[in-house]
Write a protein that holds these residues in place. Sequence first.
Motif, mmCIF file in Angstrom:
data_model
loop_
_atom_site.group_PDB
_atom_site.id
_atom_site.type_symbol
_atom_site.label_atom_id
_atom_site.label_comp_id
_atom_site.label_asym_id
_atom_site.label_seq_id
_atom_site.Cartn_x
_atom_site.Cartn_y
_atom_site.Cartn_z
ATOM 1 N N ARG A 218 0.803 -1.223 0.000
ATOM 2 C CA ARG A 218 0.000 0.000 0.000
ATOM 3 C C ARG A 218 0.837 1.275 0.000
ATOM 4 N NH1 ARG A 218 -2.859 -3.730 3.191
ATOM 5 N NH2 ARG A 218 -4.958 -4.150 2.372
ATOM 6 N N THR A 219 2.000 1.236 0.615
ATOM 7 C CA THR A 219 2.838 2.435 0.571
ATOM 8 C C THR A 219 3.284 2.739 -0.851
ATOM 9 O OG1 THR A 219 4.876 1.177 0.996
ATOM 10 C CG2 THR A 219 3.703 2.072 2.915
ATOM 11 N N GLN A 220 3.386 1.711 -1.669
ATOM 12 C CA GLN A 220 3.873 1.893 -3.026
ATOM 13 C C GLN A 220 2.753 2.255 -4.004
ATOM 14 O OE1 GLN A 220 7.541 1.599 -3.179
ATOM 15 N NE2 GLN A 220 6.667 1.897 -1.141
ATOM 16 N N THR A 221 1.542 1.784 -3.732
ATOM 17 C CA THR A 221 0.407 2.119 -4.601
ATOM 18 C C THR A 221 -0.266 3.418 -4.196
ATOM 19 O OG1 THR A 221 -1.176 0.852 -3.266
ATOM 20 C CG2 THR A 221 -0.013 -0.338 -5.022
ATOM 21 N N GLY A 222 0.118 3.961 -3.044
ATOM 22 C CA GLY A 222 -0.471 5.218 -2.579
ATOM 23 C C GLY A 222 -1.714 5.041 -1.736
ATOM 24 N N ASP A 223 -2.037 3.809 -1.373
ATOM 25 C CA ASP A 223 -3.246 3.523 -0.610
ATOM 26 C C ASP A 223 -2.978 3.618 0.892
ATOM 27 O OD1 ASP A 223 -5.846 2.801 -0.022
ATOM 28 O OD2 ASP A 223 -5.473 0.637 -0.245
ATOM 29 N N VAL A 224 -2.378 4.750 1.295
ATOM 30 C CA VAL A 224 -2.070 4.999 2.701
ATOM 31 C C VAL A 224 -2.346 6.475 2.995
ATOM 32 C CG1 VAL A 224 -0.334 3.188 3.039
ATOM 33 C CG2 VAL A 224 0.350 5.385 2.063
#
Length: 250
Positions: A218-224
């Motif tokens: 999620r940190t890499q897909t922006g879902d944070v």
Amino acid sequence: MVAVAAIHGVGSDEQAWERCDWLWQQPETTLAELCAGVRRIVVVAPHPDDEVLACGGLLCAAAGIGLQVKVVAVTDGEACYPGEAWWTPQRLRHARRGELRDALADLAIDAGSIVHLGIADGKVNAHETALEDWLWQTLREDDLVLAPWRFDGHPDHEAAGRAAWHASRAAGCARLEYPVWGWHWLDPAWAHMAWEQPRLLDISAVAARKRGAIAQFRTQTGDVPRLHAHPILPAHVLIRFYRNHEVYLA
């Protein structure tokens, strides 16, 4: 060859890759063929997520038939968002280790299969010899090493790929390379000039599980929350890893 890579911007469009007839007309290989005589798969990942993006289907299928899997997390990927007030390197290091654990669990791979080397993100080339030595002492003749393409365009990927290439040769074990950022900067029309002996693995039976595992990063897909930078893995990058085939370079 020496790659002059640009991994900024949107990169090569996925539709252009879909039209790369030379690549997709290569003969398919099977898991049994890739793993003939292999008792353990060792995947060398410069950053947490590289192993799942490039090899998640193969790893899931291999675990499903009882092959041992070892994941070498070279760095913790803590330098991906420089300047972020909340997502500091310390917080990212902790978060990305958890994401890797959860992603591998989705592929039926136990957290005990992970080895965290803790090399500084962005500094793998400074530790390349030590990484090569560690791999050489760890590898066995009946291993299959999966490592980044040595010309992938990212310094950490290329250093990890070189270390794995030398160590696997010294250990006498099989090795395949996987592209990650090569899909981004390489012009599909020139793929035949860059990639010798690509091997296509049909992962359609486990592709949904791989996509679920990718979503754990999620940190890499922006879902944070509290992330202001553009994500490292936006939709136009992720789509390259949602295919029903994985590509390995002999």
